[in-house]
Design a protein around this motif. Sequence first.
Motif, mmCIF file in Angstrom:
data_model
loop_
_atom_site.group_PDB
_atom_site.id
_atom_site.type_symbol
_atom_site.label_atom_id
_atom_site.label_comp_id
_atom_site.label_asym_id
_atom_site.label_seq_id
_atom_site.Cartn_x
_atom_site.Cartn_y
_atom_site.Cartn_z
ATOM 1 N N HIS A 1 0.837 -1.204 0.000
ATOM 2 C CA HIS A 1 0.000 0.000 0.000
ATOM 3 C C HIS A 1 0.875 1.258 0.000
ATOM 4 N N ILE A 2 1.964 1.247 0.769
ATOM 5 C CA ILE A 2 2.872 2.393 0.783
ATOM 6 C C ILE A 2 3.393 2.655 -0.628
ATOM 7 N N ARG A 3 3.798 1.594 -1.321
ATOM 8 C CA ARG A 3 4.328 1.765 -2.675
ATOM 9 C C ARG A 3 3.262 2.317 -3.621
ATOM 10 N N GLU A 4 2.026 1.839 -3.478
ATOM 11 C CA GLU A 4 0.931 2.330 -4.324
ATOM 12 C C GLU A 4 0.666 3.813 -4.065
ATOM 13 N N VAL A 5 0.641 4.186 -2.796
ATOM 14 C CA VAL A 5 0.364 5.585 -2.436
ATOM 15 C C VAL A 5 1.483 6.494 -2.933
ATOM 16 N N ALA A 6 2.723 6.055 -2.783
ATOM 17 C CA ALA A 6 3.847 6.880 -3.232
ATOM 18 C C ALA A 6 3.752 7.151 -4.729
ATOM 19 N N ASP A 7 3.453 6.117 -5.503
ATOM 20 C CA ASP A 7 3.331 6.301 -6.949
ATOM 21 C C ASP A 7 2.175 7.236 -7.292
ATOM 22 N N ALA A 8 1.052 7.069 -6.580
ATOM 23 C CA ALA A 8 -0.115 7.919 -6.839
ATOM 24 C C ALA A 8 0.160 9.369 -6.433
ATOM 25 N N SER A 9 0.856 9.559 -5.328
ATOM 26 C CA SER A 9 1.176 10.912 -4.880
ATOM 27 C C SER A 9 2.132 11.602 -5.850
ATOM 28 N N LEU A 10 3.115 10.869 -6.349
ATOM 29 C CA LEU A 10 4.017 11.434 -7.346
ATOM 30 C C LEU A 10 3.243 11.946 -8.548
ATOM 31 N N LYS A 11 2.270 11.173 -8.977
ATOM 32 C CA LYS A 11 1.475 11.551 -10.151
ATOM 33 C C LYS A 11 0.612 12.767 -9.854
ATOM 34 N N ARG A 12 -0.061 12.773 -8.698
ATOM 35 C CA ARG A 12 -0.936 13.901 -8.368
ATOM 36 C C ARG A 12 -0.142 15.189 -8.175
ATOM 37 N N LEU A 13 1.006 15.078 -7.543
ATOM 38 C CA LEU A 13 1.841 16.254 -7.316
ATOM 39 C C LEU A 13 2.550 16.704 -8.595
ATOM 40 N N GLY A 14 2.685 15.780 -9.543
ATOM 41 C CA GLY A 14 3.381 16.114 -10.777
ATOM 42 C C GLY A 14 4.870 16.305 -10.579
ATOM 43 N N VAL A 15 5.455 15.497 -9.692
ATOM 44 C CA VAL A 15 6.884 15.611 -9.392
ATOM 45 C C VAL A 15 7.574 14.280 -9.663
ATOM 46 N N ASP A 16 8.901 14.333 -9.765
ATOM 47 C CA ASP A 16 9.686 13.127 -9.987
ATOM 48 C C ASP A 16 10.081 12.446 -8.683
ATOM 49 N N VAL A 17 10.085 13.236 -7.600
ATOM 50 C CA VAL A 17 10.497 12.695 -6.312
ATOM 51 C C VAL A 17 9.744 13.430 -5.200
ATOM 52 N N ILE A 18 9.373 12.711 -4.156
ATOM 53 C CA ILE A 18 8.735 13.303 -2.978
ATOM 54 C C ILE A 18 9.839 13.697 -2.007
ATOM 55 N N ASP A 19 9.879 14.955 -1.623
ATOM 56 C CA ASP A 19 10.969 15.430 -0.770
ATOM 57 C C ASP A 19 10.932 14.807 0.620
ATOM 58 N N LEU A 20 9.736 14.714 1.197
ATOM 59 C CA LEU A 20 9.583 14.176 2.552
ATOM 60 C C LEU A 20 8.292 13.379 2.612
ATOM 61 N N LEU A 21 8.398 12.100 2.902
ATOM 62 C CA LEU A 21 7.231 11.217 2.951
ATOM 63 C C LEU A 21 7.028 10.730 4.376
ATOM 64 N N TYR A 22 5.912 11.148 4.970
ATOM 65 C CA TYR A 22 5.570 10.756 6.340
ATOM 66 C C TYR A 22 4.632 9.552 6.356
ATOM 67 N N GLN A 23 4.772 8.719 7.381
ATOM 68 C CA GLN A 23 3.682 7.821 7.754
ATOM 69 C C GLN A 23 2.713 8.663 8.584
ATOM 70 N N HIS A 24 1.474 8.788 8.123
ATOM 71 C CA HIS A 24 0.540 9.735 8.735
ATOM 72 C C HIS A 24 0.123 9.320 10.146
ATOM 73 N N ARG A 25 -0.117 8.051 10.324
ATOM 74 C CA ARG A 25 -0.362 7.490 11.648
ATOM 75 C C ARG A 25 0.225 6.094 11.686
ATOM 76 N N VAL A 26 0.734 5.705 12.840
ATOM 77 C CA VAL A 26 1.326 4.383 12.996
ATOM 78 C C VAL A 26 0.252 3.316 12.860
ATOM 79 N N ASP A 27 0.540 2.293 12.078
ATOM 80 C CA ASP A 27 -0.364 1.161 11.877
ATOM 81 C C ASP A 27 0.054 0.048 12.839
ATOM 82 N N PRO A 28 -0.783 -0.258 13.841
ATOM 83 C CA PRO A 28 -0.388 -1.272 14.831
ATOM 84 C C PRO A 28 -0.288 -2.681 14.257
#
Length: 327
Positions: free
Chosen positions: A101-128
Amino acid sequence: MKTRKLGQTLEVSALGLGCMGMSWAYGPSDRDACLNLLREAVDLGVTFFDTAEIYGPFTNEELVGEALRPVRDKVVIATKFGFVTDQKPGSLTNVNSRPEHIREVADASLKRLGVDVIDLLYQHRVDPNVPIEDVAGTVADLIKAGKVKHFGLSEASSATIRRAHAVQPVTAVQSEYSLWTRDPETQILPTLEELGIGFVPYSPLGRGFLTGALKDATLDPSDYRNTSPRFVGEAAKTNARAVDALADLAAAKGVTPAQLALAWLLAQKPWIVPIPGTRRLDRLKENIASADIDLTSADLAAIEDVIAATGFAGARYTEGGMAMLNR
């Protein structure tokens, strides 16, 4: 604007801009006006912009990407993964940090942002349900692949931060921190100082409450603050008294309550970078000016005296939201 360093190498403006409210949580907004504000922010020296896939969902990343594309080489864009995005708007109760899921979100975020690289990628909340070592390892792989530059965590416990940092160095931790939310001071800030990790306080103005502008305001029915424990009932009355007292200190200093609150945060540690959000140019300029305000030891002591005498009431979130913190 002055700059600060997050982690070992990520240099950003001393104040960033939280972009969530431009698309989500605080009622309707004017998209064109927000595009203009983002561009104005860059002109005023802001280089650090915070978004997330869940804001909208998705529309905030698209907005931020569109606005900042012409100045991509001048800015740092942070985004986040980890929430389930098919839940009802405003609901933040389900998480998913499985590696795929992380890999899917990263690819989708890159596309939405229109960038080649995400400068800082946070885990929004810890998944227990997912070991933090697996999360950190997945982001490490994304860094090796050139899709991400820096790894961050949000609202994680000290123990989780240490475990993650041992796998992939954490550049920044984002958590709520302000005059009315002091939780990070006991464990998080000492841990970050020890490990050399930067800190990014979100809601540094208490979702607007610390500005003093909301005590008599009528919020849009869709504004989630209508159900926030600190904004309703007796808690709101208690908090208004504290803000009034802080406003008196601000007036004596010749600054606004918002500027006092932000200057206080900046005075805590040199590696703290608050990200106040706004949709108004006048508020943006007001916030930015706080980076040039120096609080004396007497000023800081007076602030502590006010908080000790009045205090703040109410939980940060509803019960469900509180259960997701400090994991």
